[in-house]
Every structure is written in C-alpha cells, then in structure tokens.
Write a protein that holds these residues in place. Structure first.
Motif, PDB file in Angstrom:
ATOM      1  N   UNK A   1       0.820  -1.145   0.130  1.00  0.00           N
ATOM      2  CA  UNK A   1       0.019  -0.244  -0.103  1.00  0.00           C
ATOM      3  C   UNK A   1       0.682   1.211  -0.177  1.00  0.00           C
ATOM      4  N   UNK A   2       2.019   1.363   0.727  1.00  0.00           N
ATOM      5  CA  UNK A   2       2.760   2.215   0.794  1.00  0.00           C
ATOM      6  C   UNK A   2       3.413   2.746  -0.575  1.00  0.00           C
ATOM      7  N   UNK A   3       4.000   1.648  -1.359  1.00  0.00           N
ATOM      8  CA  UNK A   3       4.492   1.993  -2.567  1.00  0.00           C
ATOM      9  C   UNK A   3       3.249   2.551  -3.566  1.00  0.00           C
ATOM     10  N   UNK A   4       1.995   2.055  -3.512  1.00  0.00           N
ATOM     11  CA  UNK A   4       1.173   2.431  -4.400  1.00  0.00           C
ATOM     12  C   UNK A   4       0.647   3.768  -4.253  1.00  0.00           C
ATOM     13  N   UNK A   5       0.909   4.146  -2.971  1.00  0.00           N
ATOM     14  CA  UNK A   5       0.585   5.726  -2.605  1.00  0.00           C
ATOM     15  C   UNK A   5       1.660   6.496  -2.769  1.00  0.00           C
ATOM     16  N   UNK A   6       2.815   5.992  -2.711  1.00  0.00           N
ATOM     17  CA  UNK A   6       4.019   7.109  -3.136  1.00  0.00           C
ATOM     18  C   UNK A   6       4.022   7.152  -4.441  1.00  0.00           C
ATOM     19  N   UNK A   7       3.633   6.164  -5.540  1.00  0.00           N
ATOM     20  CA  UNK A   7       3.583   6.342  -6.765  1.00  0.00           C
ATOM     21  C   UNK A   7       2.823   7.516  -7.142  1.00  0.00           C
ATOM     22  N   UNK A   8       1.935   7.961  -6.476  1.00  0.00           N
ATOM     23  CA  UNK A   8       0.967   9.094  -6.806  1.00  0.00           C
ATOM     24  C   UNK A   8       1.566  10.280  -6.598  1.00  0.00           C
ATOM     25  N   UNK A   9       2.895  10.485  -5.945  1.00  0.00           N
ATOM     26  CA  UNK A   9       3.439  11.941  -5.954  1.00  0.00           C
ATOM     27  C   UNK A   9       4.005  12.176  -7.254  1.00  0.00           C
ATOM     28  N   UNK A  10       3.411  12.600  -8.149  1.00  0.00           N
ATOM     29  CA  UNK A  10       3.588  12.771  -9.484  1.00  0.00           C
ATOM     30  C   UNK A  10       4.819  14.111  -9.426  1.00  0.00           C
ATOM     31  N   UNK A  11       4.857  14.799  -8.613  1.00  0.00           N
ATOM     32  CA  UNK A  11       5.867  15.846  -8.740  1.00  0.00           C
ATOM     33  C   UNK A  11       7.307  15.708  -8.255  1.00  0.00           C
ATOM     34  N   UNK A  12       7.450  14.477  -7.532  1.00  0.00           N
ATOM     35  CA  UNK A  12       8.608  14.080  -6.656  1.00  0.00           C
ATOM     36  C   UNK A  12       9.951  14.216  -7.591  1.00  0.00           C
ATOM     37  N   UNK A  13      10.855  14.592  -7.271  1.00  0.00           N
ATOM     38  CA  UNK A  13      12.351  14.520  -7.671  1.00  0.00           C
ATOM     39  C   UNK A  13      12.924  13.920  -7.322  1.00  0.00           C
TER      40      UNK A  13
END
Length: 729
Positions: A655-667
């Motif tokens: 679940x954590x990996x799935x939610x982190x992938x939604x941070x589309x602006x992350x560098x």
C-alpha cells in the motif's frame, strides 16, 4: 535614430562583462546545487568559473558507474561518497576497488575533507592511502562493527595513512567506546594536532566513562571543538562526574565548543509526559565544579551539557558564565535545576547571560513562568529557543516570554511540556507569528491545561507593573536588579521609541504589543492568523492521533512554509485500528509553498507480518499515514517506514508503494528502510523522479537482507531503469 540605438547598444553592460574576479565571487556565493548547475550551462566562461569555485560535492552514483566520474571538479576540497549505491555496500567489495579509488583520486586530487561509508577496515585502507594529506575525515557506519583483532585497529589504519588530520567525526560511525582512546594514544602527534573531535554517537550502548574522557582530552590538548556521548548515571562504574568534567577544562583549555550528553539524551524516543522533570538519582556534579570548569574554558562560544540526572542548585554556576565565558552565544542544559529562580524581581542564573543567542532547556523541573520571564528580560538577544519537559511552564508564561523577545526570536521548539499542547503553544506564540521562521510543537489536541481566566493574573506577574519598576529604577542602578534590562530595547519595530501596551488578556492576539501599530490584518474585528515568515515546521504526534485539527489549532495560513517534518511515535499493537480512514495529510494542502517533507514513522512499532485478530499490521498503518500524500505536490520526500522490532525490520509495504507512486511531482525520494524490488518498480511511474535510494540508516542496520528484498543487484536494476527514462527538464 538608428545610430542612436546602435550607440545605446554599444554601451549596454551585462553581468557577463564584470571582471572574472568579481563574477567568480558571485558564483562562489551561490549555495543551492541546482542554481549552480544552471549557472554552469550559461556559457563556457561561467562553466569554468562554476567548476573552479565548487568546493563541495556529493556523489550519488552506483559503484558500477564510477568510471564515468567527471574530471572537471578538480578544485573540490570536500567529497561525500557515503551515499553511493547500493547504500551501505562495501567499496572494497567492488569488482576492482583499487581502480575505483584511483579514478576518484584522479577526478578529485585536491581533497582535504572526505566523508565515506566504512563497512570494513579495508575501505579505510583504500581511501586513506589515496589521500594521505586529508585534514578532515567523517566515517559513517550503521551496520554492526566487524570483528577486528584489537580495539581501535580501524582508526589506527586511518591515523597511520593520514598523519595531518585536524578533524575527526565519528558521530555516525558504529563502533565501541573502547576503540577511540587506544587509537589516540598510539598516535600522540596526530592526536595533539586534532582541533575537532566528534564522538557524540547515539549507537553507543554506554557512553564514555571518566577514565576514557581523561585519556581522550589529555591526548588532544589543542581541541577547539569536542563532542562526546558520556555516562553520567552514578549507578554505573566509572560514570562521569566532577572529576571527569574538570579534566576536560584542564586538558583542553582552548575549547570554543563543548557538547557532552548522556547516551539516553541521544535517543529519539520521548520521555514520560507525566514525569515532573526530576530523576530518581542525582548526578555527581555540583555548582563549585561547574564554576571551576567554566573558569577553565574562557573561549567557549557554544556549551551543551545534557546530563539526564539531576544537577541541583545550578543557579550560582550559571551566574558566572557571562563573566567566565564572555564569548558564549549558545547554551543547552539538560536536567539542570535552579537555573532561573528570581526573588524580588532580581535576575539570577541563566538570565544573567545577556549575550546568548541560542538557549535550550530540557527537563528543568523547577522552572516556572516567572523564571522563564526573567530569562527573557536578561537574555534579550535570543534568536533560537527550545524548551522540553518543563511541566510548570504555562501558556501565559510562554506568551509573555515571546512577547519580550519579539524583535529577535525566529526559531522556537516546544515539546513534552504538560501545559503546552498544540493549541496552547500556538496561542502563546501569536506575538511572533509574523516573524517566526522555524517551529516545532507537539500535536497534543487534548492538552491538560485550560486557558486561565483572562481577567485574573494567574502567573503572579504584570508586565505593566514591571515596566513601572524599570521606570522607577534609581539613577546608576544595575539593570540586573530588575526584570527589564536597560540593554534591551522593547520599543516597537520603528526607529522612533514606542511605548508597548502590555496585557494579560489571552483573548488579545498579541500580549505586550499595540496591535494597531504593528500592521496586522484585521477581518470583522479579528486578527487573521497568518504565519507570514514560517518556512519550516516540525510536528510530533502520537500513533493513532489525527493531523486534521492542525489548522483549527492555529496554523491556518502559512504562505511561505516550504518544509515540514512529522514524527509519529507509539505502539500500534496497543490499538485495534485508527478512528478515521486517513491520518490527515490532506490538511497540508492549505500550505501552497510546501515542497519538502520528512515523514518519520521509525518509532512506530507494530506487526510486520500477520497481526493477531482485531489488530492491523504495519501495511495498513502505512496506508493510513500515507493516504492523500499524492495531493500535496511535493518535490522531495524522506520517508521512514514503521518497524517491527522483534524482527528488526523496516520495510516499504505494497500500500505504501502504491500511494507513493501518486506523488507525480517528486524529484527526490529517500526511503529509510528496505523494500521489495517489484514495489520499487512502482516508483518508475513518477515522471520527473531523479533521485531514489533505500537507506538502512538505523542501528543496527540488517547485515544481510532477506532474499525477497532489495539486494545490490536489485538496486542496480532499479537505478538502471530509472536512468533510462527521459526527464522533461
């Protein structure tokens, strides 16, 4: 007209026309890495100047790709290779380690300072042999100390190769206290030349004892900066007491920075919130010893003594600090009692240290509102203030304190104070809410203290009366006889003197100041709660509690807030499930400038695998805490997953990996734990992600990862896939 235009163009001057010396100084003053990179691609001239002025560099590449290290940074003097991928992997375990270090030496021939990860002694041998003229070395290790033949052998390798060392930092180097004294004794010439020594390491199960402190300080008489983790608890054999402290001042009289802390003070876990600030045992340190120590260290600029056992009646010792250490600007005290106990309006203790700019007070069991106000009157230059575990401080006292320091105070930390939860802390800080830059508070929504009756004078003090006392001071009277010091200007922010309007009414927005004269925004008769200058916010919150009340507690509008750190602590096993579906990160959408976040769940304890009936495992708790994180528009994220201490596991869940992938602006994304390779592949869906790393930077880091989690080959495959993508900018 064309001729006039041509003449005007001929006399047009650009920044590129400046002399190289001036332009070089301008570029050298730029600290942001991305800005420097942008400057380097303007033109060939700027490229050469930027490379020539680059003094520090951090390498984040993979060990396999070090043959691609550029040769244009030959002027770099400080190099950090502690974060090479795979993280924590031994440099000596590479296919050809000698070739790698030779390539590094060719690329960075001018190094005088280096920071590197030491998995085993052979790494020290490789690095030290290539740069024998190093002046500063910082060793990093979170894994277990390897088995070596004799204590101190690793440090002896470094000392043998780098005989010109001036500074040694072991604050993040997992070793034993037995390793340091014999190494310093074996190389007396090098030890006598050391000016900075940092052995303030939280990994020590026990700190340095008196005999070890004596050996270290006697071996290093020219130290200017000394930080060490000590054992002050008198129940242990060899504890540091009067004798140990005196040996520091006698052996190292040139110290400008001294930081001694008990190992328990370095723990990230908080103490009992109901504790009264006093411990069961007293430290074997008395006021006379402290006075002797202060007298022997006249060059001190920064002093930190975090003892974790009662140091009683320390007021007289604090009073001599200003005269014995005239350059003192920063002071941190832990478990010191009696530091400010004014009687009949006379300043005493810490309040007489008028040149202090930074003050930290931890677990002062007898510090009251009156003592805190006395500190504000005397230490009128404070820009940074931290208070922790002081149970007698109330909203009224803290509010008056910050009112008196309104002109200077920009950095405040309030934690573990029984009467200062989130709402009451923010209420107390309203007088400086338009000036404060950095803030830490505890997210305790049901604070024990209720606001006092605004018509009463509960604290026993009245600022209007104190002002009248100052006005009636006899000619030639010493300012320390009164709470109001004549050396401090408490007029308004303008150049002309302005009379402050003090009030004890907590319903007013700014105690101690005339609101009509300070330019705050009103709406329907109320002051808008805008924290105009706040750029950094740190929060502590108990596991299971929600973040959603943060805005209603007083942090509605923070237009310049760029970075937030959230620390979640507690045992999930004591809870069945949270009361709501989400933690409340969506409330942070109110802060438009927020770009960087540290979400630290490392002290959140739970079940990594199947949980008992009625309990949630850590994967569901991660979903609870990360829900809506993709809506915040973050560009940088540091995330510490919760842990199962029974198996020493901190791992990113599905679940954590799935939610982190939604941070589309992350560098940038740094996960301080482990993860499965196929979970990491989810992160490739973040379009502009440039920098990702797994860091097991906690004690002790697992020696061998499980077969299903990230291994060196897994890290290399993920990084290769990450680097193959095209980044828009």
């Amino acid at each position: 007209m064309a001729a006039a235009a041509a003449a005007a163009a001929a006399f047009t001057t650009t920044i590129n026309d400046l002399p190289d010396v001036i332009l070089s100084n301008i570029i050298a003053a730029v600290s942001d890495v991305r800005c420097r990179n942008s400057a380097s691609i303007v033109c060939r001239k700027w490229y050469n100047l930027e490379r020539a002025t680059r003094a520090s560099l951090t390498l984040r590449g993979n060990l396999r790709d070090l043959f691609m290290v550029p040769n244009c940074f030959t002027y770099v003097s400080h190099l950090d290779i502690s974060l090479l991928s795979p993280w924590g992997h031994s440099l000596a375990a590479a296919s050809d380690p000698k070739l790698i270090v030779r390539l590094l030496h060719r690329a960075f021939p001018s190094l005088s300072s280096i920071k590197f990860y030491v998995r085993n002694p052979s790494t020290i041998q490789l690095i030290a042999h290539q740069w024998p003229n190093l002046k500063h070395a910082k060793l990093v290790r979170w894994h277990q100390r390897p088995q070596i033949s004799a204590a101190g052998d690793e440090l002896k390798i470094l000392f043998q190769e780098c005989g010109q060392l001036k500074s040694l930092d072991l604050s993040a180097f997992y070793c034993w206290t037995d390793d340091v004294p014999p190494a310093l004794e074996s190389y007396p010439l090098l030890a006598s030349n050391l000016t900075c020594l940092n052995i303030l390491n939280p990994s020590f199960s026990e700190g340095f004892k008196t005999d070890e402190i004596k050996i270290i300080t006697k071996s290093c008489p020219n130290l200017r900066e000394f930080r060490a983790a000590c054992t002050f608890d008198p129940r242990y054999i060899g504890f540091v007491g009067d004798e140990g402290l005196v040996s520091v001042s006698v052996n190292c009289p040139k110290l400008s920075l001294l930081h001694l802390a008990d190992t328990t003070a370095l723990s990230t876990a908080r103490g009992d919130p109901e504790h009264d600030g006093f411990t069961q045992d007293d430290a074997k340190i008395n006021a006379a010893t402290l006075i002797e120590v202060f007298s022997g260290l006249p060059l001190l600029v920064e002093l930190a003594l975090d003892v974790c056992n009662n140091v009683r009646d320390s007021g007289p010792a604090m009073e001599v600090l200003d005269s014995k250490c005239p350059n003192l600007r920063s002071l941190k005290l832990g478990q010191f009692h009696g530091i400010s106990m004014p009687i009949e309006s006379k300043l005493d203790g810490v309040a007489l240290c008028q040149k202090l700019e930074s003050l930290s007070i931890r677990n002062a069991g007898d510090l009251t509102d009156m003592g805190l106000i006395a500190i504000a009157r005397g230490c009128c230059r404070l820009a940074k203030f931290e208070i922790q575990g002081c149970k007698k401080i109330t909203t009224r006292g803290m509010r008056t304190f910050v009112s008196l320091l309104r002109q200077t105070l920009v950095d405040v930390r309030i934690s573990c104070c029984k009467n200062l939860g989130a709402a009451s802390s923010l209420k107390a800080l309203e007088p400086i809410q338009d000036r404060i830059v950095k803030l830490h508070i505890d997210c305790i929504w049901d604070c024990a203290e209720e606001l006092e009756d605004v018509h009463g004078i509960n604290g026993g003090f009245d600022l209007n009366v104190l002002e009248q006392m100052e006005a009636s001071k006899p000619p030639g009277g010493h300012s320390s006889s009164y709470f109001m010091s004549s050396s401090c200007d408490y007029s308004g922010m303008g150049s002309a003197p302005k009379k402050c309007k003090y009030s004890n009414n907590l319903d007013s927005r700014y105690v101690g100041f005339d609101l009509n004269d300070n330019g705050f925004t009103y709406e329907n008769g109320f002051v808008e709660k805008t924290w105009d200058m706040l750029q950094y916010l740190s929060l502590w919150i108990k596991v299971g509690q929600l973040l959603t009340p943060l805005s209603s507690a007083g942090l509605e509008n923070c237009p310049k807030l760029e970075e937030i750190r959230i620390k979640v602590e507690g045992d999930c096993r004591e809870l069945s499930r949270p009361s709501e579906r989400e933690f409340g990160l969506s409330i942070l959408m109110n802060y438009p400038s927020l770009k960087r976040m540290h979400l630290d769940c490392s002290d959140t304890i739970g079940y990594a695998h199947t949980a008992p009936s009625g309990q949630m495992d850590l994967s569901l708790w991660e979903r609870f805490y990360l829900y809506c994180i993709g809506d915040l528009g973050l560009t940088e994220l540091d995330y510490w997953p919760p842990q199962d201490r029974d198996v020493n596991q901190r791992s990113l869940s599905l679940p954590a990996a799935g939610l982190l992938q939604e941070c589309v602006g992350l560098r940038k994304l740094f996960i301080h734990g482990t993860a499965h390779e196929h979970f990491m592949m989810f992160l490739l869906r973040i379009p502009d992600l440039r920098d990702v790393q797994l860091r097991e930077d906690y004690y002790p880091a697992p020696e061998n990862d499980m077969s299903t989690e990230m291994r060196p080959d897994s890290c290399s495959r993920f990084e290769a896939a990450l680097n193959r993508r095209r980044i828009s900018d």
